[in-house]
Design an enzyme around this catalytic site. Structure first.
Site, PDB file in Angstrom:
ATOM      1  N   LYS A   1       0.622  -1.382   0.019  1.00 23.52           N
ATOM      2  CA  LYS A   1      -0.112   0.072  -0.061  1.00 23.52           C
ATOM      3  C   LYS A   1       0.812   1.117   0.016  1.00 23.52           C
ATOM      4  CE  LYS A   1      -1.883   2.667   2.970  1.00 23.52           C
ATOM      5  NZ  LYS A   1      -1.719   3.880   2.190  1.00 23.52           N
TER       6      LYS A   1
ATOM      7  N   GLU B   1      10.154   1.253  10.232  1.00 22.08           N
ATOM      8  CA  GLU B   1      11.262   2.437   9.740  1.00 22.08           C
ATOM      9  C   GLU B   1      10.598   3.911   9.947  1.00 22.08           C
ATOM     10  OE1 GLU B   1      14.187   2.105   8.974  1.00 22.08           O
ATOM     11  OE2 GLU B   1      14.360   0.092   8.417  1.00 22.08           O
TER      12      GLU B   1
ATOM     13  N   CYS C   1      13.654  10.921   6.199  1.00 18.38           N
ATOM     14  CA  CYS C   1      13.552  10.669   7.578  1.00 18.38           C
ATOM     15  C   CYS C   1      14.792  10.843   8.097  1.00 18.38           C
ATOM     16  CB  CYS C   1      13.003   9.216   7.731  1.00 18.38           C
ATOM     17  SG  CYS C   1      14.056   8.133   6.387  1.00 18.38           S
TER      18      CYS C   1
HETATM   19  P1  NAD Z   1       2.328   8.371   7.988  1.00 17.17           P
HETATM   20  O1  NAD Z   1       2.622   7.506   9.181  1.00 17.17           O
HETATM   21  O2  NAD Z   1       1.305   9.294   8.006  1.00 17.17           O
HETATM   22  O3  NAD Z   1       1.864   7.486   6.448  1.00 17.17           O
HETATM   23  C1  NAD Z   1       2.910   6.607   5.848  1.00 17.17           C
HETATM   24  C2  NAD Z   1       2.262   5.399   5.429  1.00 17.17           C
HETATM   25  O4  NAD Z   1       0.954   4.733   6.425  1.00 17.17           O
HETATM   26  C3  NAD Z   1       0.845   5.858   4.103  1.00 17.17           C
HETATM   27  O5  NAD Z   1       0.953   4.883   3.290  1.00 17.17           O
HETATM   28  C4  NAD Z   1      -0.288   5.971   5.115  1.00 17.17           C
HETATM   29  O6  NAD Z   1      -1.415   5.925   4.112  1.00 17.17           O
HETATM   30  C5  NAD Z   1      -0.133   4.947   6.072  1.00 17.17           C
HETATM   31  N1  NAD Z   1      -0.963   5.210   7.271  1.00 17.17           N
HETATM   32  C6  NAD Z   1      -1.363   6.310   7.983  1.00 17.17           C
HETATM   33  N2  NAD Z   1      -2.066   6.035   8.811  1.00 17.17           N
HETATM   34  C7  NAD Z   1      -2.071   4.350   9.024  1.00 17.17           C
HETATM   35  C8  NAD Z   1      -2.608   3.660  10.118  1.00 17.17           C
HETATM   36  N3  NAD Z   1      -3.162   4.143  11.064  1.00 17.17           N
HETATM   37  N4  NAD Z   1      -2.286   2.416   9.895  1.00 17.17           N
HETATM   38  C9  NAD Z   1      -1.707   1.898   8.542  1.00 17.17           C
HETATM   39  N5  NAD Z   1      -1.174   2.742   7.564  1.00 17.17           N
HETATM   40  C10 NAD Z   1      -1.234   3.928   7.866  1.00 17.17           C
HETATM   41  O7  NAD Z   1       3.663   9.164   7.379  1.00 17.17           O
HETATM   42  P2  NAD Z   1       3.916  10.290   6.600  1.00 17.17           P
HETATM   43  O8  NAD Z   1       3.850  11.610   7.622  1.00 17.17           O
HETATM   44  O9  NAD Z   1       3.028  10.620   5.329  1.00 17.17           O
HETATM   45  O10 NAD Z   1       5.500  10.462   6.161  1.00 17.17           O
HETATM   46  C11 NAD Z   1       6.534  10.682   6.669  1.00 17.17           C
HETATM   47  C12 NAD Z   1       7.128   9.958   7.803  1.00 17.17           C
HETATM   48  O11 NAD Z   1       7.782   8.746   7.454  1.00 17.17           O
HETATM   49  C13 NAD Z   1       8.099  10.923   8.731  1.00 17.17           C
HETATM   50  O12 NAD Z   1       7.833  10.574  10.007  1.00 17.17           O
HETATM   51  C14 NAD Z   1       9.446  10.158   8.154  1.00 17.17           C
HETATM   52  O13 NAD Z   1      10.455  10.121   8.841  1.00 17.17           O
HETATM   53  C15 NAD Z   1       9.098   8.781   7.906  1.00 17.17           C
HETATM   54  N6  NAD Z   1       9.875   8.117   7.135  1.00 17.17           N
HETATM   55  C16 NAD Z   1      10.931   7.083   7.875  1.00 17.17           C
HETATM   56  C17 NAD Z   1      11.790   6.409   6.921  1.00 17.17           C
HETATM   57  C18 NAD Z   1      12.657   5.522   7.551  1.00 17.17           C
HETATM   58  O14 NAD Z   1      13.070   4.807   6.694  1.00 17.17           O
HETATM   59  N7  NAD Z   1      12.744   5.443   8.695  1.00 17.17           N
HETATM   60  C19 NAD Z   1      11.715   6.767   5.531  1.00 17.17           C
HETATM   61  C20 NAD Z   1      10.846   7.886   4.991  1.00 17.17           C
HETATM   62  C21 NAD Z   1      10.103   8.430   5.939  1.00 17.17           C
END
Ligand code: NAD
Length: 526
Positions: free
Chosen positions: A194, A269, A303
């Protein structure tokens, strides 16, 4: 953004000016009644539409994945042949690198230099490396033959965990996805992926390539839906055995809690607040650019960005002057222009959220020595923009130093001693990345050993390498992706013990269940 209730009849011709992406479920491309509009964060231009999945689509995708796993065609395919499918996909991504880098830039606003080198380039390298790992992976190893206290031998197998849910964000979608889908498929798992609803297009292209490379139907399923309820439903589904998630720490915690009910395997992650330490003996001609690269690459939406710059007091003045001069030369603008350094942020909501951080930082006493707001000018009227920003006078208790801003914003803090730098660096809930700049490599490595982070970069940043593991300490995550052990995260270890002790009198059973009574002679005719 959602268009309600449009019928999925012949979408390709009714919206012929932009492509439409359907869901891949059980080997069929299926449509939905609702769809997302994917718009460029720079221009608001419509790039594509995407089928919007609901929870029933998740159920169908998980059922298809489970059926394909139980049918066993893929997991019984030889590891070599599975790896060859991954190699084919890596080759196709390589051939399509330029086209897909443009698509990535159009859908999430990362600059074309970054999408080419990082999003596409690193994803291809990651898959190529995985092919090598997968071909030599020890799926079954005979253990040592033991003679005492009993003669027996053992086998250790690594078996695929089953159905994997792969959930990724919009900022680096392809790399975060291949880190999951690659080793899961190499291991013989079935997958429901997803991508994020803001930037799913390149991920859906990956699904198309896997399908074209000959994956059996149902082994890889792909759908796009909102985090709530679709992502949550997928992550909590009882038939999903493993959730591989990249995203915010907040959602990661929710997934971890939810996984308890069915004791799912989870890889997380999550966010970061990378401390980047510049020691007084650093080569400033490199470290100044390095500090900006650490914070601003991918528009600061990374991130593992280096967002807290810790500069030794003895060089702080000179360093800051040079940093400010250099930061003022960064070009903010069209992410498709190869001359652009920093592009737009993902959404209007992100722009508003980041502007809130900037205002709070100023109110807390930080000084915006570069940028500090939304840029002015006709070219910024459409799209979502934040000026590349550098704050000085930051202390580690301020919001700007503690929270993940996720935009082109760098905070400068100072320290007197190396011990103080380490203390400030580790004073965070996160532990994803960190960095040290020094011309004394041994000293830098000594500092690196003391930093609580999954990746510590010495005299560089963003040195993500397929050969090495990626992941975080503390609230930055659980488990690791990439590197030589990535397939372990998608397999269960099974020990098969084969006892060769022979007759019962050779066995130690009696120690536990007592001496067996002498067996009565069997009567003839009884
Ligand atoms: P997010 O957590 O809101 O969303 C990420 C994904 O999770 C999306 O596909 C979203 O639709 C899904 N999602 C949202 N709520 C959910 C739930 N309750 N259950 C399951 N899935 C759900 O993240 P974002 O704010 O869109 O993305 C940025 C974040 O991602 C930042 O915190 C960043 O640091 C992190 N990130 C981490 C890494 C890493 O490798 N550590 C890499 C890239 C981004």
């Amino acid at each position: 953004m959602t268009l309600p209730d449009q019928q999925p009849t012949d979408l390709e011709t009714t919206m012929s000016d932009v492509p439409h992406y359907k869901m891949l479920i059980g080997g069929e491309w299926v449509d939905s009644a609702e769809r997302y509009e994917i718009r460029s964060p720079a221009t608001d231009e419509l790039v594509a539409t995407v089928a919007k999945a609901g929870v029933t689509d998740v159920d169908a995708a998980v059922a298809a994945a489970k059926a394909s796993f139980e049918a066993g065609e893929w997991r019984r395919t030889s590891p070599e042949d599975r790896a060859n499918v991954i190699a084919t996909v890596a080759g196709r991504l390589y051939e399509r690198m330029e086209e897909l880098a443009v698509l990535q830039t159009r859908e999430n606003g990362a600059t074309i230099r970054v999408t080419g080198a990082l999003h596409l380039g690193l994803s291809v390298m990651q898959l190529q490396y995985l092919v090598e790992v997968a071909k030599s992976y020890q799926y079954e190893v005979a253990g040592p033959d033991v003679t005492a206290p009993l003669p027996f031998s053992g086998i250790v197998r690594r078996e695929p965990v089953g159905v994997v849910a792969a959930i990724v964000p919009w900022n680096i979608p392809l790399l975060t996805l291949v880190w999951k889908v690659g080793p899961a498929l190499a291991a013989g798992c079935s997958v429901v992926m997803k991508p994020d609803e803001h930037a799913p297009l390149v991920c859906m292209e990956l699904a198309k390539e896997f399908e074209a490379a000959g994956l059996p139907k149902g082994v890889l399923n792909a759908l796009v839906g909102d985090g709530e309820p679709v992502g949550a439903h997928l992550a909590g589904h009882p038939d999903v055995r493993k959730v591989a998630f990249t995203g915010s720490t907040e959602v990661g915690k929710a997934i971890l809690r939810q996984s308890a009910d069915t004791v799912k395997r989870v890889t997380l992650e999550l966010g970061g607040k990378g401390p980047n330490i510049v020691l007084e003996d650093a080569d400033l001609s490199v470290a100044v650019d390095g500090a900006l690269y650490a914070a601003m690459a991918n528009n600061g939406e990374a991130c593992e960005a280096g967002t807290r710059l810790l500069v030794q007091s003895s060089i702080a003045q000179e360093f800051t002057v040079r940093l400010v001069e250099r930061a003022r030369t960064l070009t903010l603008g069209d992410p498709l222009d190869p001359g652009t350094d920093v592009g737009p942020v993902i959404t209007k909501e992100a722009e508003t959220r980041i502007l809130g951080f900037l205002e709070r930082a100023k109110a807390e006493g930080a000084v915006a020595v570069v940028g500090g707001g939304r840029p002015q000018g006709a070219q910024y009227e459409t799209g979502n923009w934040i000026e590349p920003t550098v704050f000085t006078n930051v202390t580690n208790d301020m919001d700007i130093a503690r929270c993940e801003v996720f935009g082109p914003v760098l905070s400068v803090l100072t320290f007197d001693s190396v011990d103080e730098a380490i203390k400030i660096a580790n004073d965070t809930d996160y532990g994803l990345s960190a960095g040290v700049w020094s011309q004394d490599e041994e000293k830098a490595i000594d500092v690196a050993r003391q930093l609580e982070a999954g990746m510590v970069y010495v005299n560089d940043w963003h040195v993500i390498n397929p050969n090495y593991p990626f992941g975080g300490f503390k609230q930055s995550g659980l488990g690791r992706e990439g590197g030589p052990h990535s397939i372990d995260e998608y397999t269960e270890s099974k020990y098969i013990a084969i006892d060769r002790a022979g007759p019962i009198e050779n066995r130690p059973f009696a120690l536990v269940i007592g001496t067996p009574p002498p067996s009565a002679p069997v009567q003839a005719g009884a």
